[in-house]
Design a protein around this motif. Structure first.
Motif, PDB file in Angstrom:
ATOM      1  N   VAL A 141       7.431   8.738   2.089  1.00  0.00           N
ATOM      2  CA  VAL A 141       8.578   8.076   1.465  1.00  0.00           C
ATOM      3  C   VAL A 141       8.868   8.693   0.100  1.00  0.00           C
ATOM      4  O   VAL A 141      10.031   8.983  -0.238  1.00  0.00           O
ATOM      5  N   ALA A 142       7.823   8.910  -0.697  1.00  0.00           N
ATOM      6  CA  ALA A 142       8.019   9.504  -2.016  1.00  0.00           C
ATOM      7  C   ALA A 142       8.618  10.903  -1.915  1.00  0.00           C
ATOM      8  O   ALA A 142       9.553  11.248  -2.654  1.00  0.00           O
ATOM      9  N   ALA A 143       8.082  11.715  -0.992  1.00  0.00           N
ATOM     10  CA  ALA A 143       8.607  13.073  -0.818  1.00  0.00           C
ATOM     11  C   ALA A 143      10.044  13.049  -0.326  1.00  0.00           C
ATOM     12  O   ALA A 143      10.884  13.853  -0.770  1.00  0.00           O
ATOM     13  N   ALA A 144      10.348  12.128   0.589  1.00  0.00           N
ATOM     14  CA  ALA A 144      11.715  12.037   1.117  1.00  0.00           C
ATOM     15  C   ALA A 144      12.700  11.642   0.024  1.00  0.00           C
ATOM     16  O   ALA A 144      13.816  12.184  -0.046  1.00  0.00           O
ATOM     17  N   ILE A 145      12.305  10.712  -0.850  1.00  0.00           N
ATOM     18  CA  ILE A 145      13.190  10.296  -1.946  1.00  0.00           C
ATOM     19  C   ILE A 145      13.450  11.469  -2.887  1.00  0.00           C
ATOM     20  O   ILE A 145      14.597  11.708  -3.308  1.00  0.00           O
ATOM     21  N   LEU A 146      12.406  12.202  -3.237  1.00  0.00           N
ATOM     22  CA  LEU A 146      12.570  13.370  -4.111  1.00  0.00           C
ATOM     23  C   LEU A 146      13.523  14.388  -3.488  1.00  0.00           C
ATOM     24  O   LEU A 146      14.435  14.908  -4.146  1.00  0.00           O
ATOM     25  N   ARG A 184       0.827  -1.216   0.000  1.00  0.00           N
ATOM     26  CA  ARG A 184       0.000   0.000   0.000  1.00  0.00           C
ATOM     27  C   ARG A 184       0.856   1.258   0.000  1.00  0.00           C
ATOM     28  O   ARG A 184       0.447   2.296  -0.518  1.00  0.00           O
ATOM     29  N   VAL A 185       2.039   1.180   0.604  1.00  0.00           N
ATOM     30  CA  VAL A 185       2.964   2.322   0.560  1.00  0.00           C
ATOM     31  C   VAL A 185       3.295   2.655  -0.896  1.00  0.00           C
ATOM     32  O   VAL A 185       3.264   3.823  -1.309  1.00  0.00           O
ATOM     33  N   ALA A 186       3.621   1.611  -1.690  1.00  0.00           N
ATOM     34  CA  ALA A 186       3.941   1.834  -3.108  1.00  0.00           C
ATOM     35  C   ALA A 186       2.734   2.349  -3.873  1.00  0.00           C
ATOM     36  O   ALA A 186       2.836   3.271  -4.690  1.00  0.00           O
ATOM     37  N   ILE A 187       1.568   1.761  -3.601  1.00  0.00           N
ATOM     38  CA  ILE A 187       0.352   2.166  -4.309  1.00  0.00           C
ATOM     39  C   ILE A 187      -0.029   3.608  -3.972  1.00  0.00           C
ATOM     40  O   ILE A 187      -0.420   4.382  -4.850  1.00  0.00           O
ATOM     41  N   ASN A 188       0.090   3.980  -2.699  1.00  0.00           N
ATOM     42  CA  ASN A 188      -0.312   5.325  -2.275  1.00  0.00           C
ATOM     43  C   ASN A 188       0.695   6.396  -2.671  1.00  0.00           C
ATOM     44  O   ASN A 188       0.344   7.578  -2.750  1.00  0.00           O
ATOM     45  N   ALA A 189       1.933   6.008  -2.909  1.00  0.00           N
ATOM     46  CA  ALA A 189       2.933   6.986  -3.344  1.00  0.00           C
ATOM     47  C   ALA A 189       2.704   7.413  -4.787  1.00  0.00           C
ATOM     48  O   ALA A 189       3.026   8.549  -5.168  1.00  0.00           O
ATOM     49  N   THR A 190       2.126   6.527  -5.593  1.00  0.00           N
ATOM     50  CA  THR A 190       1.994   6.802  -7.030  1.00  0.00           C
ATOM     51  C   THR A 190       1.084   7.983  -7.357  1.00  0.00           C
ATOM     52  O   THR A 190       1.474   8.847  -8.157  1.00  0.00           O
ATOM     53  N   PRO A 191      -0.132   8.076  -6.778  1.00  0.00           N
ATOM     54  CA  PRO A 191      -0.968   9.253  -7.079  1.00  0.00           C
ATOM     55  C   PRO A 191      -0.349  10.567  -6.619  1.00  0.00           C
ATOM     56  O   PRO A 191      -0.702  11.636  -7.129  1.00  0.00           O
ATOM     57  N   PHE A 192       0.560  10.505  -5.642  1.00  0.00           N
ATOM     58  CA  PHE A 192       1.272  11.702  -5.207  1.00  0.00           C
ATOM     59  C   PHE A 192       2.350  12.096  -6.225  1.00  0.00           C
ATOM     60  O   PHE A 192       2.530  13.280  -6.540  1.00  0.00           O
ATOM     61  N   LEU A 193       3.052  11.098  -6.760  1.00  0.00           N
ATOM     62  CA  LEU A 193       4.165  11.375  -7.674  1.00  0.00           C
ATOM     63  C   LEU A 193       3.708  11.768  -9.080  1.00  0.00           C
ATOM     64  O   LEU A 193       4.332  12.624  -9.718  1.00  0.00           O
ATOM     65  N   LEU A 194       2.640  11.150  -9.577  1.00  0.00           N
ATOM     66  CA  LEU A 194       2.252  11.363 -10.974  1.00  0.00           C
ATOM     67  C   LEU A 194       1.905  12.813 -11.308  1.00  0.00           C
ATOM     68  O   LEU A 194       2.417  13.345 -12.306  1.00  0.00           O
ATOM     69  N   PRO A 195       1.045  13.504 -10.531  1.00  0.00           N
ATOM     70  CA  PRO A 195       0.777  14.914 -10.871  1.00  0.00           C
ATOM     71  C   PRO A 195       2.030  15.773 -10.851  1.00  0.00           C
ATOM     72  O   PRO A 195       2.195  16.672 -11.687  1.00  0.00           O
ATOM     73  N   LEU A 196       2.927  15.503  -9.884  1.00  0.00           N
ATOM     74  CA  LEU A 196       4.179  16.258  -9.827  1.00  0.00           C
ATOM     75  C   LEU A 196       5.059  15.961 -11.035  1.00  0.00           C
ATOM     76  O   LEU A 196       5.695  16.863 -11.597  1.00  0.00           O
ATOM     77  N   LEU A 197       5.117  14.686 -11.439  1.00  0.00           N
ATOM     78  CA  LEU A 197       5.909  14.316 -12.614  1.00  0.00           C
ATOM     79  C   LEU A 197       5.425  15.076 -13.850  1.00  0.00           C
ATOM     80  O   LEU A 197       6.237  15.651 -14.599  1.00  0.00           O
ATOM     81  N   PHE A 198       4.117  15.081 -14.067  1.00  0.00           N
ATOM     82  CA  PHE A 198       3.580  15.707 -15.276  1.00  0.00           C
ATOM     83  C   PHE A 198       3.711  17.229 -15.251  1.00  0.00           C
ATOM     84  O   PHE A 198       3.941  17.851 -16.286  1.00  0.00           O
ATOM     85  N   GLN A 199       3.589  17.841 -14.070  1.00  0.00           N
ATOM     86  CA  GLN A 199       3.654  19.302 -14.000  1.00  0.00           C
ATOM     87  C   GLN A 199       5.084  19.817 -13.831  1.00  0.00           C
ATOM     88  O   GLN A 199       5.487  20.744 -14.533  1.00  0.00           O
TER      89      GLN A 199
END
Length: 477
Positions: free
Chosen positions: A419-424, A285-300
């Motif tokens: 986790v996603a924000a920390a990696i970025l 679920r950590v991986a699944i929940n990180a994706t909707p956070f990363l995708l809008p940032l990736l595209f914008q």
């Protein structure tokens, strides 16, 4: 008196289970939409209240912490006063608080309304699951769970887009006012179609368990939320998370020894529940929940797309989420939980890692196809996890299991974003760049995908017939 044929009685029971699940899903959708729709209107709300936009984050924090405090209490309240009554109360609180949010004239008024809204939300999710579990037999649990899972897939994707549209063309107040008709419909349906119930011998309230569990959960969630927004540095967030873990350990120690614990931890001795919620399930679920956070940032940020164009890309991800609903049940019946969760988990993780390979020059059709695959596999894994969790839970463990599941899902949701924000942030710091670049997102998607791969392989510990009574896999001829 004419006896009702077994097939007819079974059809009536199945119809009632679907109806209860659909009513609960409407309430879940209202709750989850509200949680995601607010993010796009914070600048306008800050302007309306005469405060900086960053100060508006206290509204989100107050909501989240109130949820953390009262979620552990929900199962006991359902036992003491009846799950249907508490679910009605949750909808009333959430709807009235939404009205108060929309009419707020200052930041303190708004925060007070969000606290009440958080209380309603804390009761709504676990008690809604309890209602579904009580009204669905094991053979109907898969379809019922699929119904209450779609709001979790739909709302986080459509919420920001809808919130931006409402804020732009109406006003931020309507982001809250749209909850009013949803709440009224939900109240009418619950009162009309969901039967009342109450435990015959409710346990006394475990006050130490309530205090320790709520405090530990609140500190842990607030610390995870701060990791994603490290304005004051990483140390406060790390200390909050550490304190939450220590107090959580004290809570577990108390719950194991108390004569009438607030939460029955014996559910974790059920392998299917432990794997799908605490162990591999939480990691995935950590991986699944990180994706909707990363995708809008990736595209914008990474692709330089406008919010509207980025939103259109996300729509493909959302369509993939919905598209898998008709396929999930037959797939689980055909192959069983273990095979589906391993194979689908590997595909879902690979699709996350594949996001690291796309760029502004990638053909749009290929990007849309990837979003569809990522959405499809995310949907199937969510439904499988949520169904398997309760496949072997007995009636005595049901309330605590629903509460524990809700708590762990809240943790995994915030942990995924953290986790996603920390990696970025770490990638940007290591590269010594003043702003995020496409390479930072590539690293983030690769790491998050790798986390998903590890979790998917962990499902191999399940026996081949895990959850067979629910999926019908081994009963097929």
């Amino acid at each position: 008196m004419t006896a009702v044929p077994d097939t007819e009685a079974s059809a009536v029971t199945a119809s009632n289970a679907r109806r209860v699940a659909l009513i609960v899903a409407i309430a879940f959708f209202m709750q989850l939409l509200d949680s995601t729709i607010i993010s796009t209107s914070l600048p306008q709300m800050g302007q309306s209240f005469g405060v900086p936009a960053v100060a508006m984050s206290i509204g989100i924090t107050a909501y989240m912490l109130t949820m953390a405090v009262f979620v552990p209490l929900s199962g006991w309240l359902a036992d003491r006063f009846g799950a249907r009554n508490i679910f009605l109360l949750a909808i009333v609180l959430f709807t009235l608080a939404s009205l108060a949010c929309g009419f707020s004239q200052s930041l303190p008024q708004f925060v007070a309304a969000r606290v009440v809204q958080g209380l309603g939300s804390a009761l709504m999710t676990p008690v809604g699951r309890i209602l579904v579990l009580r009204n669905a037999s094991k053979s109907e649990l898969l379809n019922a769970t699929a119904l209450i899972t779609w709001p979790a897939l739909f709302a986080p994707v459509v919420g920001p887009v809808l919130g931006g549209f409402i804020t732009t063309y109406l006003s931020w107040h309507w982001n809250f006012f749209i909850n009013i008709p949803l709440g009224l419909v939900g109240l009418a349906l619950v009162a009309r179609f969901i039967p009342g119930d109450r435990a015959a011998d409710p346990k006394p309230l475990d006050w130490p368990g309530f205090f320790l569990t709520s405090l530990g959960l609140a500190l842990l969630l607030y610390g995870l939320e701060r990791i994603a927004h490290p304005e004051d540095g990483a140390l406060p967030a790390v200390l909050l998370v550490a304190a939450g873990i220590v107090i959580g350990w004290l809570a577990v120690r108390h719950l194991r020894r108390a004569p009438h614990p607030l939460l029955d931890l014996s559910a974790f001795r059920v392998q299917t529940f432990a794997i799908s919620t605490l162990a591999a399930g939480t990691i995935f679920r950590v991986a699944i929940n990180a994706t909707p956070f990363l995708l809008p940032l990736l595209f914008q940020v990474g692709f330089g797309l406008s919010p509207v164009d980025a939103g259109l890309m996300i729509v493909a991800y959302f369509l993939g989420n919905l598209g898998m609903k008709t396929v999930t049940t037959p797939m689980l019946r055909r192959f069983g939980f273990r095979t589906v969760m391993v194979v689908n988990g590997l595909i879902a993780s690979a699709s996350i890692m594949a996001c690291a390979a796309i760029s502004p020059e990638t053909p749009q059709a290929l990007v849309v196809a990837l979003m569809l695959i990522a959405g499809l596999t995310r949907s199937m894994q969510f439904t499988a996890l949520n169904t398997l969790a309760f496949a072997d839970i007995d009636a005595a463990q049901r309330n605590s299991a629903a509460t524990l599941s809700s708590m762990l899902q809240q943790i995994s949701m915030l942990f995924g974003v953290a986790v996603a924000a920390a990696i970025l942030n770490l990638s940007q710091i290591v590269r010594g760049r003043p702003a995020l670049d496409l390479v930072d997102f590539r690293i983030a998607f690769l790491v998050i995908g790798a986390i998903g791969l590890v979790a998917a392989l962990r499902f191999l510990v399940l026996p081949p017939g895990a959850g067979a009574e629910v999926s019908g896999h081994l009963t097929r001829t």
